[in-house]
Design an enzyme around this catalytic site. Structure first.
Site, PDB file in Angstrom:
ATOM      1  N   ARG A  22       0.843  -1.213   0.000  1.00 55.06           N
ATOM      2  CA  ARG A  22       0.000   0.000   0.000  1.00 55.06           C
ATOM      3  C   ARG A  22       0.870   1.253   0.000  1.00 55.06           C
ATOM      4  O   ARG A  22       0.415   2.326  -0.366  1.00 55.06           O
ATOM      5  CB  ARG A  22      -1.026  -0.043   1.120  1.00 55.06           C
ATOM      6  N   SER A 116       6.792 -20.778   7.993  1.00 59.96           N
ATOM      7  CA  SER A 116       7.810 -20.651   9.030  1.00 59.96           C
ATOM      8  C   SER A 116       9.209 -20.602   8.435  1.00 59.96           C
ATOM      9  O   SER A 116       9.478 -21.209   7.404  1.00 59.96           O
ATOM     10  CB  SER A 116       7.738 -21.824  10.008  1.00 59.96           C
ATOM     11  N   LYS A 170       0.425 -24.224  12.205  1.00 62.40           N
ATOM     12  CA  LYS A 170       1.517 -23.232  12.372  1.00 62.40           C
ATOM     13  C   LYS A 170       1.516 -22.681  13.803  1.00 62.40           C
ATOM     14  O   LYS A 170       2.572 -22.455  14.396  1.00 62.40           O
ATOM     15  CB  LYS A 170       1.359 -22.086  11.357  1.00 62.40           C
ATOM     16  N   HIS A 173       3.105 -25.236  15.897  1.00 63.59           N
ATOM     17  CA  HIS A 173       4.550 -25.166  15.596  1.00 63.59           C
ATOM     18  C   HIS A 173       5.206 -24.089  16.466  1.00 63.59           C
ATOM     19  O   HIS A 173       6.247 -24.308  17.081  1.00 63.59           O
ATOM     20  CB  HIS A 173       4.763 -24.853  14.104  1.00 63.59           C
ATOM     21  N   ASN A 174       4.571 -22.918  16.515  1.00 63.29           N
ATOM     22  CA  ASN A 174       5.157 -21.824  17.294  1.00 63.29           C
ATOM     23  C   ASN A 174       5.146 -22.138  18.788  1.00 63.29           C
ATOM     24  O   ASN A 174       6.079 -21.788  19.504  1.00 63.29           O
ATOM     25  CB  ASN A 174       4.401 -20.517  17.023  1.00 63.29           C
ATOM     26  N   GLU A 177       7.932 -24.294  19.345  1.00 61.55           N
ATOM     27  CA  GLU A 177       9.132 -23.431  19.235  1.00 61.55           C
ATOM     28  C   GLU A 177       9.405 -22.731  20.580  1.00 61.55           C
ATOM     29  O   GLU A 177      10.544 -22.695  21.055  1.00 61.55           O
ATOM     30  CB  GLU A 177       8.856 -22.411  18.125  1.00 61.55           C
ATOM     31  N   HIS A 438     -20.272 -32.816  43.344  1.00 62.15           N
ATOM     32  CA  HIS A 438     -19.932 -32.983  41.928  1.00 62.15           C
ATOM     33  C   HIS A 438     -19.835 -34.442  41.510  1.00 62.15           C
ATOM     34  O   HIS A 438     -19.580 -34.722  40.335  1.00 62.15           O
ATOM     35  CB  HIS A 438     -18.625 -32.240  41.616  1.00 62.15           C
TER      36      HIS A 438
HETATM   37  C1  6PG Z   1       8.527 -18.831  12.378  1.00 63.23           C
HETATM   38  C2  6PG Z   1       8.469 -18.039  13.651  1.00 63.23           C
HETATM   39  C3  6PG Z   1       7.813 -16.748  13.411  1.00 63.23           C
HETATM   40  C4  6PG Z   1       8.025 -15.760  14.534  1.00 63.23           C
HETATM   41  C5  6PG Z   1       6.940 -15.815  15.572  1.00 63.23           C
HETATM   42  C6  6PG Z   1       7.321 -15.985  16.993  1.00 63.23           C
HETATM   43  O1  6PG Z   1       7.994 -19.927  12.400  1.00 63.23           O
HETATM   44  O2  6PG Z   1       9.101 -18.346  11.409  1.00 63.23           O
HETATM   45  O3  6PG Z   1       7.734 -18.741  14.614  1.00 63.23           O
HETATM   46  O4  6PG Z   1       6.483 -17.000  13.112  1.00 63.23           O
HETATM   47  O5  6PG Z   1       9.303 -15.722  14.990  1.00 63.23           O
HETATM   48  O6  6PG Z   1       6.276 -14.601  15.382  1.00 63.23           O
HETATM   49  O7  6PG Z   1       7.608 -14.778  17.565  1.00 63.23           O
HETATM   50  P1  6PG Z   1       7.434 -14.407  19.077  1.00 63.23           P
HETATM   51  O8  6PG Z   1       8.508 -15.121  19.820  1.00 63.23           O
HETATM   52  O9  6PG Z   1       7.667 -12.936  19.047  1.00 63.23           O
HETATM   53  O10 6PG Z   1       6.060 -14.733  19.528  1.00 63.23           O
END
Ligand code: 6PG
Length: 467
Positions: A22, A116, A170, A173-174, A177, A438
């Site tokens: 934009r 990701s 996803k 996944h996070n 992570e 209960h």
């Molecule tokens: C990925 C990461 C990406 C990002 C997240 C986590 O899979 O590439 O997970 O999505 O780093 O936003 O960030 P935060 O730690 O700030 O929540």
């Protein structure tokens, strides 16, 4: 991340990529910085849409939330049935379900795709988790396969399931992570304070670990972070970084949804909470000031470093087992047919949690797709059993030494809870029946019961709700 993804697409044979932002200035900057990409730039969204060949495919990379809705509705006005709108941001999967329903009613395909790998992954090959219809994937699949990371000849992309399935996976996944990062951070903290290693020495330990079963991108980059020296002060970089961890929300979503689904993702929750605890200096400072002395660091044997490695591996198995449990529960609730082995396969490359370890999960689901938890897969069960004593030594050493290990301790408690012959949940049931009628079930006969606690304490059979 969007411009890197566009550059990745443009670098593939036969692709011409149209770009739109934009802010036209940003588009122009991208054109100037990357003439080799041969981008077709548009100043207006109308021109952008007109420049696409049919069926049109547009990948949106904007901040999740209202911004995404605005761009989707602009595109939906101009797109025609059969065209595809892909949201490649970290959207809340509930939004993706809602958007997919609304857009697909117009005949336009809407695909929520988790991507990701960060900025570098977007450029060199990310792991991609697309949802949406199978029909949309017929057109989109080859495009995504052309830009995804490749491991053993297999592109790190698969059609996860309908509507919000891709963004749901996803999100998990996070969450994994977060758990993985927290566990690695705890391992660092233990080596720093129990065995007194310097950050550079810990970097060497991680580099060594990265040659074995802990091999992963996160271990690799941890070593790099620990090896870094601050140019201004000459101190280890890690010592000049404020110890308050931020987050953008996907870890919180993973836990919120796990609570709704009734899945105990305790390791992920501890990782989210650990970031939250770190970010409350107004509580940390006064508590630290109120304590006259911290416990002395426990004396450990010469195998402690390897104990930490084993504790990290066992805790990691628990974190991944919990994450996959959430995927299974989400698939059941939202009617997605998710192939767990395929998810583990596409996480082997491109994404932040990429690791050799994922191959073991692929094997586990190939051996038994309906395994009740990854913890009983023969490979993982044996790995956890062989590291169990080390795991216990590490958690008890941390407790005695006053070193917080919420990830390690929670993972061990979770394992012990699953392994226990009897849990004190029986007492919780007794308490619930006492104060709230209960009800409870018995171990020796079927039915639902209540004890008349405020009466003569006889037991009655009841059909009352067990909730
Ligand atoms: C990925 C990461 C990406 C990002 C997240 C986590 O899979 O590439 O997970 O999505 O780093 O936003 O960030 P935060 O730690 O700030 O929540």
């Amino acid at each position: 991340m969007g411009s890197n993804l566009a550059r990745n697409l443009a670098s593939r044979e036969g692709n011409t990529v149209a770009v739109y932002n934009r802010s036209y200035v940003r588009t122009q900057t991208l054109m100037t910085e990357h003439p080799e990409a041969g981008f077709v730039a548009s100043e207006t969204i109308e021109d952008f849409v007109a420049s696409l060949s049919r069926p049109r495919t547009a990948i949106i990379m904007v901040q999740a939330g209202k911004g995404t809705d605005a761009v989707i509705s602009q595109l939906a006005e101009l797109f025609e049935p059969g065209d595809i709108i892909v949201d490649g941001g970290n959207a809340d999967f509930h939004d993706t379900i809602r958007r997919e329903k609304a857009i697909s009613a117009t005949g336009i395909n809407f695909v929520g795709a988790g991507i990701s790998g960060g900025e570098e992954g977007a450029l060199k090959g990310p792991s991609i988790m697309p949802g949406g219809s199978a029909l949309a994937y017929e057109t989109l699949g080859p495009i995504l396969e052309s830009i995804a990371a490749v491991v053993d000849g297999v592109p790190c992309v698969t059609h996860i399931g309908t509507d919000g399935a891709g963004h749901f996976v996803k999100m998990v996944h996070n969450g994994i992570e977060y758990a993985d990062m927290q566990l690695i951070a705890e391992a660092y903290d233990l080596l720093r304070h129990v065995t007194g290693h310097s950050p550079a020495a810990i970097a060497d330990v991680f580099t060594e670990w990265n040659k074995g079963d802990l091999e992963s991108y996160l271990i690799e980059i941890t070593a790099e972070v620990l090896r870094q020296v601050d140019a201004e002060t000459g101190l280890p970089f890690i010592d000049i970084v404020l110890d308050e961890a931020g987050s953008k929300g996907t870890g919180v979503w993973t836990v919120q949804n796990a609570l709704d689904l009734g899945v105990p993702v305790a390791g992920i929750a501890e990782a989210v909470f650990a970031r939250a605890v770190s970010s409350h200096p107004e509580q940390r400072g006064p508590v630290r000031a109120s304590i006259s002395a911290r416990p002395e660091i426990a004396v450990v044997g010469h195998t402690f470093v390897d104990d930490v490695r084993q504790a990290l591996y066992a805790s990691k198995v628990v974190a991944y087992a919990q994450g996959f449990d959430e995927i299974i529960a989400g698939a059941a609730k939202y009617n997605w047919s998710i192939d767990k082995g395929a998810v583990a396969t596409i996480w082997r490359g491109g994404c932040i949690i990429r690791a050799q370890f994922l191959n073991r999960i692929v094997d586990a689901y190939a051996n038994d797709p309906s395994i009740p938890t990854l913890l009983v897969d023969p490979f993982f069960a044996a790995a956890v059993a062989s590291g169990e004593s080390a795991w216990r030594r590490v958690v008890s050493t941390a407790a005695l030494s006053g070193i917080p290990v919420p990830g390690f301790a929670s993972a061990l408690s979770y394992f012990d809870s699953l392994a226990a012959e009897r849990l004190p949940a029986a007492l919780v049931q007794g308490q619930r029946d006492f104060f709230g009628a209960h009800t409870y079930k018995r171990v020796d006969k079927p039915g639902v019961f209540h004890t008349l606690w405020s009466g003569d304490r006889t037991e009655i059979a009841t059909e009352a709700s067990t909730h």
